[in-house]
Design a protein around this motif. Sequence first.
Motif, PDB file in Angstrom:
ATOM      1  N   ASP A 131     -37.624 -18.855  -0.037  1.00 26.18           N
ATOM      2  CA  ASP A 131     -38.763 -19.726   0.248  1.00 26.18           C
ATOM      3  C   ASP A 131     -38.406 -20.790   1.299  1.00 26.18           C
ATOM      4  OD1 ASP A 131     -37.007 -21.101  -1.372  1.00 26.18           O
ATOM      5  OD2 ASP A 131     -38.573 -22.037  -2.580  1.00 26.18           O
ATOM      6  N   LYS A 132     -37.583 -20.423   2.268  1.00 28.43           N
ATOM      7  CA  LYS A 132     -37.183 -21.386   3.300  1.00 28.43           C
ATOM      8  C   LYS A 132     -38.422 -21.920   4.014  1.00 28.43           C
ATOM      9  CE  LYS A 132     -36.116 -18.108   7.031  1.00 28.43           C
ATOM     10  NZ  LYS A 132     -37.163 -18.427   7.952  1.00 28.43           N
ATOM     11  N   ASP A 133     -38.359 -23.174   4.429  1.00 26.11           N
ATOM     12  CA  ASP A 133     -39.512 -23.818   5.057  1.00 26.11           C
ATOM     13  C   ASP A 133     -39.227 -24.156   6.524  1.00 26.11           C
ATOM     14  OD1 ASP A 133     -37.666 -25.805   4.615  1.00 26.11           O
ATOM     15  OD2 ASP A 133     -39.147 -27.283   3.949  1.00 26.11           O
ATOM     16  N   PHE A 134     -38.493 -23.275   7.195  1.00 32.11           N
ATOM     17  CA  PHE A 134     -38.160 -23.487   8.596  1.00 32.11           C
ATOM     18  C   PHE A 134     -38.064 -22.148   9.317  1.00 32.11           C
ATOM     19  CE2 PHE A 134     -34.300 -23.337   6.072  1.00 32.11           C
ATOM     20  CZ  PHE A 134     -33.537 -22.390   6.731  1.00 32.11           C
ATOM     21  N   VAL A 135     -38.131 -22.212  10.635  1.00 28.86           N
ATOM     22  CA  VAL A 135     -37.957 -21.036  11.475  1.00 28.86           C
ATOM     23  C   VAL A 135     -36.523 -21.054  11.986  1.00 28.86           C
ATOM     24  CG1 VAL A 135     -38.654 -19.945  13.645  1.00 28.86           C
ATOM     25  CG2 VAL A 135     -40.376 -20.914  12.126  1.00 28.86           C
ATOM     26  N   LEU A 136     -35.827 -19.952  11.839  1.00 29.51           N
ATOM     27  CA  LEU A 136     -34.440 -19.832  12.257  1.00 29.51           C
ATOM     28  C   LEU A 136     -34.403 -19.216  13.658  1.00 29.51           C
ATOM     29  CD1 LEU A 136     -31.641 -20.401  11.097  1.00 29.51           C
ATOM     30  CD2 LEU A 136     -31.680 -18.117  10.087  1.00 29.51           C
ATOM     31  N   VAL A 137     -33.733 -19.922  14.598  1.00 28.86           N
ATOM     32  CA  VAL A 137     -33.722 -19.516  16.001  1.00 28.86           C
ATOM     33  C   VAL A 137     -32.281 -19.368  16.495  1.00 28.86           C
ATOM     34  CG1 VAL A 137     -34.491 -20.099  18.336  1.00 28.86           C
ATOM     35  CG2 VAL A 137     -35.843 -20.857  16.358  1.00 28.86           C
ATOM     36  N   HIS A 138     -31.941 -18.165  16.963  1.00 25.78           N
ATOM     37  CA  HIS A 138     -30.618 -17.899  17.528  1.00 25.78           C
ATOM     38  C   HIS A 138     -30.655 -18.257  19.013  1.00 25.78           C
ATOM     39  CE1 HIS A 138     -26.997 -14.933  17.533  1.00 25.78           C
ATOM     40  NE2 HIS A 138     -26.707 -16.086  18.106  1.00 25.78           N
ATOM     41  N   THR A 139     -29.750 -19.145  19.457  1.00 29.81           N
ATOM     42  CA  THR A 139     -29.783 -19.618  20.847  1.00 29.81           C
ATOM     43  C   THR A 139     -28.579 -19.174  21.670  1.00 29.81           C
ATOM     44  OG1 THR A 139     -28.699 -21.710  20.285  1.00 29.81           O
ATOM     45  CG2 THR A 139     -31.124 -21.663  20.217  1.00 29.81           C
ATOM     46  N   HIS A 140     -27.690 -18.366  21.082  1.00 33.90           N
ATOM     47  CA  HIS A 140     -26.503 -17.932  21.829  1.00 33.90           C
ATOM     48  C   HIS A 140     -26.909 -16.893  22.876  1.00 33.90           C
ATOM     49  CE1 HIS A 140     -22.172 -18.144  22.189  1.00 33.90           C
ATOM     50  NE2 HIS A 140     -22.188 -16.857  22.469  1.00 33.90           N
ATOM     51  N   VAL A 141     -26.284 -16.962  24.045  1.00 34.45           N
ATOM     52  CA  VAL A 141     -26.652 -16.067  25.147  1.00 34.45           C
ATOM     53  C   VAL A 141     -26.302 -14.616  24.831  1.00 34.45           C
ATOM     54  CG1 VAL A 141     -26.217 -15.504  27.559  1.00 34.45           C
ATOM     55  CG2 VAL A 141     -26.559 -17.874  26.874  1.00 34.45           C
ATOM     56  N   SER A 142     -25.124 -14.350  24.351  1.00 35.67           N
ATOM     57  CA  SER A 142     -24.772 -12.978  23.970  1.00 35.67           C
ATOM     58  C   SER A 142     -24.496 -12.974  22.470  1.00 35.67           C
ATOM     59  CB  SER A 142     -23.557 -12.480  24.752  1.00 35.67           C
ATOM     60  OG  SER A 142     -22.450 -13.318  24.527  1.00 35.67           O
ATOM     61  N   SER A 143     -25.351 -12.328  21.738  1.00 40.49           N
ATOM     62  CA  SER A 143     -25.279 -12.368  20.278  1.00 40.49           C
ATOM     63  C   SER A 143     -24.185 -11.456  19.744  1.00 40.49           C
ATOM     64  CB  SER A 143     -26.622 -11.948  19.691  1.00 40.49           C
ATOM     65  OG  SER A 143     -26.540 -11.868  18.295  1.00 40.49           O
ATOM     66  N   ASP A 144     -23.426 -11.977  18.798  1.00 38.95           N
ATOM     67  CA  ASP A 144     -22.467 -11.138  18.092  1.00 38.95           C
ATOM     68  C   ASP A 144     -22.890 -10.985  16.635  1.00 38.95           C
ATOM     69  OD1 ASP A 144     -21.923 -13.738  17.308  1.00 38.95           O
ATOM     70  OD2 ASP A 144     -19.752 -13.497  17.354  1.00 38.95           O
TER      71      ASP A 144
END
Length: 91
Positions: free
Chosen positions: A4-17
């Motif tokens: 029930d998380k109340d936030f949006v999770l955003v990945h900001t790394h240029v090359s994702s691992d």
Amino acid sequence: MPEDKDFVLVHTHVSSDGDIPQTALSIPFDEIADHLDELPGKDAKSMLYCRSGNMSTTAAKTPVTLGFTNIYQVDGGTRAWEAAGYELIRE
């Protein structure tokens, strides 16, 4: 990650691992200004992360200077996430 998380999770790394589970968006840290309309709103919670915390710190500055009030980041990024024993989603 709570269901029930109340936030949006955003990945900001240029090359994702790898992504933290329930990541909603991937926006490179240096392109965040071009994608602010994808964030849920100026008062909604957004949690940014990258591999170490450096890119998400840089990325967070743009929305904050434009009036976003609930921008957070995962301290230590995915490295800290894995060090704490949590898994990343890898494709």
